[in-house]
Design a protein around this motif. Structure first.
Motif, PDB file in Angstrom:
ATOM      1  N   SER A 101       0.838  -1.197   0.000  1.00 37.11           N
ATOM      2  CA  SER A 101       0.000   0.000   0.000  1.00 37.11           C
ATOM      3  C   SER A 101       0.868   1.239   0.000  1.00 37.11           C
ATOM      4  CB  SER A 101      -0.912  -0.009   1.214  1.00 37.11           C
ATOM      5  OG  SER A 101      -0.133  -0.061   2.387  1.00 37.11           O
ATOM      6  N   THR A 159       1.711   4.584   1.574  1.00 38.06           N
ATOM      7  CA  THR A 159       1.479   5.162   2.895  1.00 38.06           C
ATOM      8  C   THR A 159       1.879   6.622   2.957  1.00 38.06           C
ATOM      9  OG1 THR A 159       3.662   4.576   3.652  1.00 38.06           O
ATOM     10  CG2 THR A 159       1.942   2.964   4.021  1.00 38.06           C
ATOM     11  N   ASN A 168       9.615   6.847   6.432  1.00 38.51           N
ATOM     12  CA  ASN A 168      10.193   5.639   5.822  1.00 38.51           C
ATOM     13  C   ASN A 168      11.133   5.023   6.869  1.00 38.51           C
ATOM     14  OD1 ASN A 168      10.552   3.731   3.792  1.00 38.51           O
ATOM     15  ND2 ASN A 168      12.317   4.788   2.926  1.00 38.51           N
ATOM     16  N   ASN A 224      18.070   3.896  -1.830  1.00 35.07           N
ATOM     17  CA  ASN A 224      16.967   4.080  -2.766  1.00 35.07           C
ATOM     18  C   ASN A 224      17.409   4.825  -4.031  1.00 35.07           C
ATOM     19  OD1 ASN A 224      15.195   2.648  -1.199  1.00 35.07           O
ATOM     20  ND2 ASN A 224      14.402   4.442  -0.146  1.00 35.07           N
ATOM     21  N   TYR A 243      10.007  -2.335  -1.679  1.00 39.81           N
ATOM     22  CA  TYR A 243       9.578  -2.214  -0.269  1.00 39.81           C
ATOM     23  C   TYR A 243      10.347  -1.106   0.451  1.00 39.81           C
ATOM     24  CZ  TYR A 243       9.083  -3.845   4.616  1.00 39.81           C
ATOM     25  OH  TYR A 243       8.852  -3.950   5.971  1.00 39.81           O
ATOM     26  N   ASN A 244      11.606  -0.934   0.084  1.00 38.01           N
ATOM     27  CA  ASN A 244      12.439   0.053   0.785  1.00 38.01           C
ATOM     28  C   ASN A 244      12.142   1.498   0.412  1.00 38.01           C
ATOM     29  OD1 ASN A 244      13.812  -1.721   2.376  1.00 38.01           O
ATOM     30  ND2 ASN A 244      15.522  -2.003   0.968  1.00 38.01           N
ATOM     31  N   PHE A 245      11.376   1.698  -0.642  1.00 41.43           N
ATOM     32  CA  PHE A 245      11.040   3.073  -1.023  1.00 41.43           C
ATOM     33  C   PHE A 245      10.101   3.703   0.003  1.00 41.43           C
ATOM     34  CE2 PHE A 245      12.006   1.770  -5.533  1.00 41.43           C
ATOM     35  CZ  PHE A 245      13.085   2.625  -5.679  1.00 41.43           C
ATOM     36  N   SER A 246      10.286   5.000   0.167  1.00 38.91           N
ATOM     37  CA  SER A 246       9.381   5.744   1.037  1.00 38.91           C
ATOM     38  C   SER A 246       7.983   5.700   0.434  1.00 38.91           C
ATOM     39  CB  SER A 246       9.855   7.193   1.135  1.00 38.91           C
ATOM     40  OG  SER A 246       9.044   7.900   2.026  1.00 38.91           O
ATOM     41  N   GLY A 247       7.012   5.487   1.276  1.00 31.32           N
ATOM     42  CA  GLY A 247       5.638   5.474   0.792  1.00 31.32           C
ATOM     43  C   GLY A 247       5.127   4.111   0.408  1.00 31.32           C
ATOM     44  N   VAL A 248       5.973   3.083   0.511  1.00 34.34           N
ATOM     45  CA  VAL A 248       5.529   1.722   0.199  1.00 34.34           C
ATOM     46  C   VAL A 248       5.522   0.923   1.500  1.00 34.34           C
ATOM     47  CG1 VAL A 248       6.020  -0.399  -1.078  1.00 34.34           C
ATOM     48  CG2 VAL A 248       6.518   1.824  -2.113  1.00 34.34           C
ATOM     49  N   ALA A 249       4.411   0.303   1.773  1.00 37.71           N
ATOM     50  CA  ALA A 249       4.333  -0.537   2.973  1.00 37.71           C
ATOM     51  C   ALA A 249       3.789  -1.894   2.586  1.00 37.71           C
ATOM     52  CB  ALA A 249       3.442   0.117   4.021  1.00 37.71           C
ATOM     53  N   PHE A 250       4.446  -2.948   3.052  1.00 40.08           N
ATOM     54  CA  PHE A 250       3.920  -4.298   2.880  1.00 40.08           C
ATOM     55  C   PHE A 250       3.397  -4.757   4.238  1.00 40.08           C
ATOM     56  CE2 PHE A 250       7.127  -5.704  -0.681  1.00 40.08           C
ATOM     57  CZ  PHE A 250       6.526  -4.809  -1.557  1.00 40.08           C
TER      58      PHE A 250
END
Lengths: 315, 159
Positions: A31, A33, A129, A289, B114-121
Motif C-alpha cells: 500500500s 502510505t 520511511n 533508494n 519495499y524500501n522506497f518511502s511510501g511503500v508498505a507491505f
C-alpha cells in the motif's frame, strides 16, 4: 535420461518461478502510505510542564504489552552478546526502556537573553520511511497504513538491528522472551525489541494515544500529516520558533515545535543510552533508494551488450 | 559454423564468469550481513572488515553488486538466446540454478520496492519475502557447491 533442458523449459521454469513470486499477492497487498494516509503528532514543547501524566498514562495503557521474560536467561555464545534485563527495573522513567516507551527530557537553555525551561516528551519518531521496519532482516516490524512503526513481539529475535539503524537509537531490548528461545537461544537473537507503538490499538478503535489523552496541557495534537505540518509551521511562526521532525531522516510523523533552536536544545539535553539526541538527521534510506536506478539501468546495459555482440558476430 | 561465429562455450572462465563469481560472493556476504551476526561473531573485528558491521554500508554494497549481477544476467540470457541457443542447452544443474536466480531476482526487486518511502507491505508479506530471499540464497550456494564438486556445467553442447 537426458539432463539437457530446452530453452523453452528453461524459460518456462525460470519465468514460472519469478512469476509465481512476483505475481503473488505481495505487491497487491502493498500500500501507499505517503502523505495523506499518515497520522502525525505535533508537540508544542513550550506547553510541556514535565508533569509526567503522559509517561504514566503510557505505562498504564501498555502494561499488557510489556515483556515478561523467562529466567534464567540462556548463556550467550559468544560472550560478546550480553543479556539485557530491565524486568527488575520497571520503574525507571528517566530514559527509554522496554518498560518505558516515553520519557521527558528536561533542560534549561538561554535564548535571546532569556532563560527557558524546556521539557521534551521523547519516544519513537515514527519515521515516514522507517529504517527499523524496512531493514529488519526478518520482517518483524511493520509500518501501518497510518504511518505507525510497529515491532511484532512474536516475530522479533532481539538482534537489535532496528536500534542500530535507528538514527535516534530508540528501540530497547529485553532478553529472556520471544521466538529466539525456540530456535538457537545461545547463538542467535537475544530477546525482543520494544518501543512506542503510538497506541496503534487505541487508534484502530478511534481513540487517541494514551499520552495525548492524558496531557493536561494539550502539548500534543494528532492528525493527518499534511494538516499537522501546516499547524506546526503556523505555530512556529506565531512563537517565532523552530521545527524538528519534519525533514529529519527524510521526514517523521512526530513534529516538535520549540521556542528555542534545536541545536541549542541538543547541546543542553542529557544524551546517551535510552536518551535520544535532537541533531539534524539525514535521510538514512535515501542512498540505497537512489541506487535503485542502477538496478533498472544495469539489465538494459547487459541486453545492449549482448545485442551489440550479436550484430558484430552476424555481420 | 561461420568463421565469425562465437566459438566460446558458456562454461568457459570468461570475464563474465569472474564478474558473476565476484558479485555472487559479495552479494552473499553483504546479504547475510543484513542479519546482526558479523559484529556478534567477530567478523567485523577482522582487519579490513570493520565495514561489515555497518548495515547501511552492506546495504549499499548489496545494491551495487545487485546492479552488476542484473547486468551480467541480462547479458548472459540474451547472449544465449541470440547466439548460443542452437549449440547449447541448459543442464539440469543449470536449470535449477537459473530458476533459483530468477526467484532471487524477483524477491530482491520486490524488497527494493519495499524500501522506497511510501511503500508498505503487511508484516506477513515482508517476512515471507525476506525468508524466501534468504532461503533461495542458501539454495543457490548449495547448488553452486554441488555443481562444483560434481563438475556439473551450466550448459552442454547440443549434438
Amino acid at each position: 535420461m537426458s539432463h539437457q533442458i530446452s530453452r523453452r523449459l528453461f524459460l518456462k521454469g525460470g519465468l514460472a518461478a519469478a512469476g509465481t513470486l512476483a505475481a503473488s499477492s505481495i505487491p497487491a497487498a502493498a500500500s501507499i502510505t505517503d502523505g495523506t494516509g499518515h497520522l502525525a503528532t505535533l508537540l508544542d514543547i513550550s506547553k510541556c510542564i514535565a508533569c509526567g501524566a503522559c509517561v504514566e498514562a503510557c505505562s498504564e495503557t501498555n502494561q499488557s504489552k510489556y515483556p515478561e521474560p523467562e529466567k534464567p536467561f540462556p548463556k550467550m555464545v559468544p560472550s560478546r552478546a550480553k543479556n539485557v534485563d530491565w524486568s527488575e527495573k520497571r520503574d525507571v522513567d528517566d530514559r527509554l526502556t522496554p518498560y518505558n516507551w516515553l520519557y521527558i527530557q528536561s533542560t534549561y537553555v538561554e535564548h535571546n537573553g532569556e532563560e527557558h525551561e524546556v521539557n521534551i516528551p521523547r519516544r519513537c519518531m515514527h519515521c515516514t520511511n522507517p529504517p527499523c521496519v524496512k531493514l529488519c532482516p526478518f520482517g518483524a516490524a511493520e509500518q501501518l497504513k497510518n504511518g505507525i512503526a510497529l515491532i511484532n513481539d512474536n516475530l522479533c529475535l532481539g538482534g537489535a538491528k532496528c536500534k542500530t539503524v535507528c538514527p535516534w537509537k530508540i528501540p530497547e531490548r529485553q532478553s529472556g522472551l520471544g521466538i529466539y528461545l525456540d530456535i538457537l537461544p545461545k547463538f542467535a537473537g537475544n530477546g525482543v525489541m520494544y518501543k512506542c507503538d503510538r497506541c496503534y490499538d487505541r487508534i484502530a478503535q478511534g481513540e487517541q494515544p494514551a499520552c495525548i489523552e492524558a496531557c493536561p496541557e494539550d502539548v500534543q495534537t494528532i492528525g493527518p500529516r499534511d494538516d499537522i505540518i501546516r499547524q506546526a509551521h503556523a505555530l512556529a511562526k506565531e512563537m517565532n520558533g523552530y521545527i524538528y521532525g519534519e525533514k529529519e531522516n527524510g521526514g517523521t510523523n512526530t513534529i516538535y515545535v520549540s521556542p528555542v533552536p534545536f541545536d541549542k536544545l541538543n547541546k543542553a539535553i542529557e544524551k546517551g543510552k535510552g536518551k535520544p539526541h535532537l541533531k539534524p538527521v539525514k535521510d538514512h534510506m535515501a542512498d540505497g533508494n537512489n541506487l535503485a536506478a542502477a538496478l533498472a539501468i544495469a539489465p538494459i546495459a547487459g541486453i545492449a551488450a549482448a545485442v551489440g555482440k550479436f550484430y558484430k558476430m552476424t555481420k | 559454423m561461420k568463421a565469425n561465429e562465437d566459438q566460446s562455450g558458456p562454461n568457459r572462465k570468461t570475464l563474465m564468469w569472474y564478474l558473476y563469481l565476484i558479485s555472487m560472493v559479495l552479494l552473499a556476504f553483504t546479504g547475510f550481513g543484513q542479519m546482526p551476526i558479523y559484529k556478534r561473531y567477530y567478523i567485523s573485528d577482522i582487519p579490513g572488515l570493520a565495514w561489515s558491521a555497518d548495515f547501511y554500508t552492506t546495504h549499499l554494497i548489496h545494491y551495487i553488486f545487485s546492479a552488476l549481477f542484473l547486468g551480467i544476467a541480462a547479458y548472459v540470457v540474451f547472449d544465449h538466446l541470440l547466439l548460443k541457443k542452437k549449440r547449447f542447452a541448459l543442464t539440469l544443474s543449470g536449470f535449477i540454478r537459473s530458476a533459483i536466480i530468477a526467484g532471487l531476482v524477483a524477491t530482491g526487486l520486490l524488497l527494493v520496492i519495499y524500501n522506497f518511502s511510501g511503500v508498505a507491505f503487511p508484516m506477513w508479506a515482508a517476512a515471507t519475502l525476506l525468508v524466501a530471499h534468504m532461503t533461495l540464497a542458501m539454495a543457490l550456494i548449495a547448488a553452486g557447491f554441488i555443481a562444483l564438486i560434481g563438475r556439473k556445467p551450466w550448459v552442454r553442447a547440443i549434438n
